[in-house]
Design a protein around this motif. Structure first.
Motif: not given
Length: 98
Positions: A17-24, A77-79, A85-88
């Motif tokens: 998702e990083f490729a199309f969700e820069p805010a994420f 979405g992304h809360d 958890l994605t950072a971990i």
């Protein structure tokens, strides 16, 4: 399955998702920085050292337990929790900890 392996398996696929969700991506990057600071793996070096695998696993387990206790359900979405958890997961993969 270890907490790090569990988190990595569940949230590693979100890296796409990083490729199309820069805010994420930016939010996860901030969570990575906070985790490094919290787990005392921060450094001014260009390439910060890996966090201690046991410490990151313990943190992951505690975070997952807290989410279970509050009845958290993963949103579409992304809360805060998804970003954390994605950072971990990113730290675990980046440093081959899972």
């Amino acid at each position: 399955m270890s907490p790090l392996a569990r988190v990595s398996a569940a949230y590693g696929p979100r890296f796409a998702e990083f490729a199309f969700e820069p805010a994420f991506l930016a939010a996860v990057d901030q969570h990575v920085a906070e985790l490094r600071e919290r787990l005392e793996a921060g450094s001014a070096d260009l390439h910060p050292p890996a966090p201690d695998a046991e410490v990151l696993a313990d943190y992951s387990l505690g975070f997952l337990d807290a989410l279970t206790e509050t009845g958290w359900l993963e949103p579409v979405g992304h809360d805060y929790a998804v970003c954390r958890l994605t950072a971990i997961s990113w730290l675990a993969r980046r440093h081959n900890l899972a």
